[in-house]
Design a protein around this motif. Structure first.
Motif, mmCIF file in Angstrom:
data_model
loop_
_atom_site.group_PDB
_atom_site.id
_atom_site.type_symbol
_atom_site.label_atom_id
_atom_site.label_comp_id
_atom_site.label_asym_id
_atom_site.label_seq_id
_atom_site.Cartn_x
_atom_site.Cartn_y
_atom_site.Cartn_z
ATOM 1 N N PRO A 81 17.974 -23.616 -43.073
ATOM 2 C CA PRO A 81 16.595 -23.268 -43.731
ATOM 3 C C PRO A 81 15.654 -22.573 -42.481
ATOM 4 O O PRO A 81 15.897 -22.850 -41.458
ATOM 5 C CB PRO A 81 16.079 -24.662 -44.075
ATOM 6 C CG PRO A 81 17.065 -25.574 -44.265
ATOM 7 C CD PRO A 81 18.221 -25.208 -43.362
ATOM 8 N N ILE A 82 15.079 -21.540 -43.109
ATOM 9 C CA ILE A 82 14.395 -20.685 -42.157
ATOM 10 C C ILE A 82 12.788 -21.353 -41.941
ATOM 11 O O ILE A 82 12.436 -22.043 -43.191
ATOM 12 C CB ILE A 82 14.245 -19.267 -42.558
ATOM 13 C CG1 ILE A 82 13.604 -19.040 -43.915
ATOM 14 C CG2 ILE A 82 15.533 -18.746 -42.374
ATOM 15 C CD1 ILE A 82 13.437 -17.709 -44.034
ATOM 16 N N VAL A 98 12.551 -15.122 -48.832
ATOM 17 C CA VAL A 98 11.998 -14.360 -47.740
ATOM 18 C C VAL A 98 13.146 -12.785 -47.753
ATOM 19 O O VAL A 98 14.236 -13.019 -47.433
ATOM 20 C CB VAL A 98 12.051 -14.989 -46.378
ATOM 21 C CG1 VAL A 98 11.651 -14.198 -45.366
ATOM 22 C CG2 VAL A 98 11.126 -16.279 -46.591
ATOM 23 N N ILE A 99 12.121 -11.857 -47.547
ATOM 24 C CA ILE A 99 13.254 -10.480 -47.542
ATOM 25 C C ILE A 99 12.922 -9.683 -46.350
ATOM 26 O O ILE A 99 11.705 -9.650 -45.806
ATOM 27 C CB ILE A 99 12.537 -9.678 -48.792
ATOM 28 C CG1 ILE A 99 12.827 -10.220 -49.998
ATOM 29 C CG2 ILE A 99 13.352 -8.427 -48.882
ATOM 30 C CD1 ILE A 99 11.909 -9.796 -51.441
ATOM 31 N N TYR A 112 13.748 -19.733 -49.488
ATOM 32 C CA TYR A 112 12.829 -20.668 -48.625
ATOM 33 C C TYR A 112 12.440 -21.767 -49.144
ATOM 34 O O TYR A 112 12.004 -21.824 -50.573
ATOM 35 C CB TYR A 112 11.597 -19.623 -48.170
ATOM 36 C CG TYR A 112 10.444 -20.200 -47.436
ATOM 37 C CD1 TYR A 112 10.710 -20.246 -46.040
ATOM 38 C CD2 TYR A 112 9.537 -20.978 -48.035
ATOM 39 C CE1 TYR A 112 9.836 -20.738 -45.318
ATOM 40 C CE2 TYR A 112 8.530 -21.455 -47.011
ATOM 41 C CZ TYR A 112 8.579 -21.501 -45.699
ATOM 42 O OH TYR A 112 7.797 -21.957 -44.779
ATOM 43 N N GLY A 113 12.483 -22.985 -48.725
ATOM 44 C CA GLY A 113 12.024 -24.108 -49.162
ATOM 45 C C GLY A 113 13.330 -24.793 -49.924
ATOM 46 O O GLY A 113 12.971 -25.807 -50.861
ATOM 47 N N GLY A 147 9.654 -28.737 -50.464
ATOM 48 C CA GLY A 147 8.465 -28.793 -50.865
ATOM 49 C C GLY A 147 7.773 -27.621 -49.810
ATOM 50 O O GLY A 147 6.511 -27.370 -50.192
ATOM 51 N N ALA A 148 8.404 -26.853 -49.241
ATOM 52 C CA ALA A 148 7.775 -25.586 -48.568
ATOM 53 C C ALA A 148 7.819 -24.423 -49.727
ATOM 54 O O ALA A 148 8.685 -24.333 -50.287
ATOM 55 C CB ALA A 148 8.511 -25.154 -47.272
ATOM 56 N N THR A 149 6.613 -23.517 -49.432
ATOM 57 C CA THR A 149 6.465 -22.799 -50.379
ATOM 58 C C THR A 149 6.002 -21.501 -49.962
ATOM 59 O O THR A 149 5.466 -21.637 -48.832
ATOM 60 C CB THR A 149 5.646 -23.002 -51.414
ATOM 61 O OG1 THR A 149 4.275 -23.249 -51.305
ATOM 62 C CG2 THR A 149 6.068 -23.922 -52.414
ATOM 63 N N CYS A 150 6.300 -20.308 -50.366
ATOM 64 C CA CYS A 150 5.457 -19.121 -49.778
ATOM 65 C C CYS A 150 4.109 -19.033 -49.935
ATOM 66 O O CYS A 150 3.452 -19.404 -50.714
ATOM 67 C CB CYS A 150 6.277 -17.818 -50.380
ATOM 68 S SG CYS A 150 7.962 -17.398 -50.042
#
Length: 160
Positions: A81-82, A98-99, A112-113, A147-150
């Motif tokens: 995961p980034i 993510v682009i 992502y996430g 739980g991570a979001t943009c």
């Protein structure tokens, strides 16, 4: 002793030609570090036979997929995961992507996430990135969210 006939040699040559031809359409990829995660197996088993107008092809690595001749879309589940990035992020069907357009028209798009993460390479001259992400997002949404979001750039906390 039985000697093969010309017909037997011809049949054997035909079978060999079919096998070689069949193998030539396999796309050679590398499995990601977490390709053996059961969540990747679930997602990979459901990959569509057609994506953005391109037919699916065989791959030789676990938790991967490819579409198009030559391959216009490459899919790999189980990548690391980034973390936070300044690259653009887009949400499609509940999945953040993510682009990386730095090598346009070839894009690298990473979920992502989601753990494990998915990485997709696509040729935007051949397929629509919107169609590809629309076709994959519902499947990728099956991967556990961490739980991570943009965030929009203006919403991100400034770094000091």
């Amino acid at each position: 002793m039985h000697r093969p006939t010309r017909a037997a040699f011809a049949a054997l040559a035909l079978v060999a030609a079919i096998v070689v031809t069949g193998c030539s359409s396999t796309v050679s990829l590398h499995a990601a570090p977490d390709a053996n995660d059961p969540a990747c197996a679930e997602v990979t088993a459901l990959l569509p036979g057609n994506l953005a107008g391109e037919s699916r092809r065989w791959t030789d690595a676990q938790a991967t997929g490819a579409w198009g001749e030559p391959a216009a879309v490459l899919f790999t589940c189980g990548v690391e995961p980034i973390g936070p990035t300044t690259l653009p992020c887009q949400t499609v069907n509940g999945v953040d992507w993510v682009i990386d357009e730095s090598k346009a028209p070839q894009y690298r798009v990473t979920s992502y996430g989601r753990v494990p993460a998915v990485e997709v390479y696509l040729d935007n001259d051949v397929v629509s990135s919107a169609d590809v992400l629309d076709g994959l997002s519902l499947l990728v949404s099956r991967l556990p969210a961490d739980g991570a979001t943009c965030l929009a750039r203006e919403d991100a906390a400034p770094s000091d």
